[in-house]
Design a protein around this motif. Structure first.
Motif, PDB file in Angstrom:
ATOM      1  N   UNK A 144     -11.818   5.315  -4.518  1.00  0.00           N
ATOM      2  CA  UNK A 144     -11.522   5.849  -5.844  1.00  0.00           C
ATOM      3  C   UNK A 144     -11.177   7.329  -5.812  1.00  0.00           C
ATOM      4  N   UNK A 145     -11.956   8.137  -5.133  1.00  0.00           N
ATOM      5  CA  UNK A 145     -11.662   9.570  -5.062  1.00  0.00           C
ATOM      6  C   UNK A 145     -11.293   9.928  -3.635  1.00  0.00           C
ATOM      7  N   UNK A 146     -12.268  10.097  -2.786  1.00  0.00           N
ATOM      8  CA  UNK A 146     -11.983  10.326  -1.379  1.00  0.00           C
ATOM      9  C   UNK A 146     -13.196   9.992  -0.533  1.00  0.00           C
ATOM     10  N   UNK A 147     -12.928   9.748   0.711  1.00  0.00           N
ATOM     11  CA  UNK A 147     -13.919   9.372   1.704  1.00  0.00           C
ATOM     12  C   UNK A 147     -13.891  10.445   2.778  1.00  0.00           C
ATOM     13  N   UNK A 148     -15.020  11.082   3.041  1.00  0.00           N
ATOM     14  CA  UNK A 148     -15.075  12.196   3.988  1.00  0.00           C
ATOM     15  C   UNK A 148     -15.759  11.734   5.263  1.00  0.00           C
ATOM     16  N   UNK A 206       0.818  -1.211   0.000  1.00  0.00           N
ATOM     17  CA  UNK A 206       0.000   0.000   0.000  1.00  0.00           C
ATOM     18  C   UNK A 206       0.850   1.259   0.000  1.00  0.00           C
ATOM     19  N   UNK A 207       2.160   1.106   0.138  1.00  0.00           N
ATOM     20  CA  UNK A 207       3.045   2.250   0.294  1.00  0.00           C
ATOM     21  C   UNK A 207       2.911   3.230  -0.861  1.00  0.00           C
ATOM     22  N   UNK A 208       2.732   2.754  -2.093  1.00  0.00           N
ATOM     23  CA  UNK A 208       2.643   3.648  -3.235  1.00  0.00           C
ATOM     24  C   UNK A 208       1.340   4.430  -3.257  1.00  0.00           C
ATOM     25  N   UNK A 240       0.464  12.228   2.347  1.00  0.00           N
ATOM     26  CA  UNK A 240       0.149  12.931   3.590  1.00  0.00           C
ATOM     27  C   UNK A 240      -1.253  13.531   3.542  1.00  0.00           C
ATOM     28  N   UNK A 241      -1.988  13.386   4.598  1.00  0.00           N
ATOM     29  CA  UNK A 241      -3.306  14.000   4.737  1.00  0.00           C
ATOM     30  C   UNK A 241      -3.239  14.893   5.978  1.00  0.00           C
ATOM     31  N   UNK A 242      -3.287  16.202   5.749  1.00  0.00           N
ATOM     32  CA  UNK A 242      -3.147  17.151   6.857  1.00  0.00           C
ATOM     33  C   UNK A 242      -4.230  16.983   7.907  1.00  0.00           C
ATOM     34  N   UNK A 243      -5.423  16.572   7.471  1.00  0.00           N
ATOM     35  CA  UNK A 243      -6.527  16.436   8.422  1.00  0.00           C
ATOM     36  C   UNK A 243      -6.242  15.379   9.486  1.00  0.00           C
ATOM     37  N   UNK A 244      -5.374  14.409   9.193  1.00  0.00           N
ATOM     38  CA  UNK A 244      -5.063  13.384  10.187  1.00  0.00           C
ATOM     39  C   UNK A 244      -4.313  13.972  11.378  1.00  0.00           C
ATOM     40  N   UNK A 245      -3.368  14.860  11.126  1.00  0.00           N
ATOM     41  CA  UNK A 245      -2.633  15.474  12.237  1.00  0.00           C
ATOM     42  C   UNK A 245      -3.584  16.214  13.168  1.00  0.00           C
ATOM     43  N   UNK A 246      -4.492  16.964  12.576  1.00  0.00           N
ATOM     44  CA  UNK A 246      -5.486  17.709  13.367  1.00  0.00           C
ATOM     45  C   UNK A 246      -6.378  16.740  14.153  1.00  0.00           C
ATOM     46  N   UNK A 289      -1.681   6.159  11.886  1.00  0.00           N
ATOM     47  CA  UNK A 289      -0.676   6.299  10.831  1.00  0.00           C
ATOM     48  C   UNK A 289      -0.574   7.753  10.372  1.00  0.00           C
ATOM     49  N   UNK A 290       0.574   8.129   9.860  1.00  0.00           N
ATOM     50  CA  UNK A 290       0.760   9.497   9.375  1.00  0.00           C
ATOM     51  C   UNK A 290       0.079   9.716   8.038  1.00  0.00           C
ATOM     52  N   UNK A 291      -0.093   8.655   7.271  1.00  0.00           N
ATOM     53  CA  UNK A 291      -0.590   8.773   5.915  1.00  0.00           C
ATOM     54  C   UNK A 291      -1.726   7.788   5.651  1.00  0.00           C
ATOM     55  N   UNK A 292      -2.695   8.224   4.844  1.00  0.00           N
ATOM     56  CA  UNK A 292      -3.714   7.317   4.319  1.00  0.00           C
ATOM     57  C   UNK A 292      -4.416   8.013   3.170  1.00  0.00           C
TER      58      UNK A 292
END
Length: 168
Positions: free
Chosen positions: A66-70, A7-9, A13-19, A40-43
């Motif tokens: 496919x696009x994004x999950x909110x 899954x590494x590729x 980074x998703x800034x919302x995760x840090x928040x 995790x730092x990234x998803x």
């Protein structure tokens, strides 16, 4: 580090995760072998907005976004997404409101085109395994506004849960 090599590729980074983490919330990724990565730092494809505190998201890998999950979370919301679930167009999987604990469970092997799950105070939504939903599906655990008894002041239309079985 080598837990989710394949899954590494897909990861960025998703800034919302840090928040999200700063407010005492948790995201757990669970591999097919049962190994877990907590916070995790990234998803890729996951956007968390307006998050409160006490939220817990668990995602079993692999999933396909496919696009994004909110996820729009207030306080004390639990979200569980089963493995091999596919999200098509942008989906608002959890729009929680209120302060009571809310729960969203999506089973394994589901296909979701574009879906909104809008939950309020104790509004649990459970979706079984092997379900498919097209575009424009909306789950609501209440009818958006409270109706009060004129005499007692009690709420007459309290939130209720929604349960969808397997193979729907």
């Amino acid at each position: 580090m080598g837990l989710f090599k394949k899954y590494r590729q897909k990861i960025r980074m998703v800034k919302s995760l840090r928040k999200y983490y700063r407010r005492g919330n948790r995201l757990t990724l669970v591999g097919a072998d049962g190994n877990k990565i907590v916070n995790p730092k990234y998803f890729t494809g996951l956007k968390i907005k307006s998050c409160g505190t006490g939220n817990d998201i668990t995602i079993e890998l692999p999933i396909n976004i496919e696009k994004y999950l909110i996820l729009v979370l207030t306080d004390n919301t639990t979200v569980r997404i089963g493995r091999n679930t596919r999200f098509g167009e942008p989906s608002n999987i959890c729009k929680s409101r209120g302060t009571a604990p809310n729960h969203v469970y999506i089973g394994r092997n589901c296909g979701i085109g574009q879906c909104t799950i809008d939950i309020t105070d104790h509004g649990n939504v459970e979706i079984g395994n092997d379900c498919m939903f097209s575009w424009g599906i909306v789950f609501k655990t209440d009818d958006t506004h409270a109706v009060f008894d004129a005499t007692t002041g009690a709420i007459l239309n309290k939130s209720t849960g929604i349960s969808v079985g397997n193979n729907v």
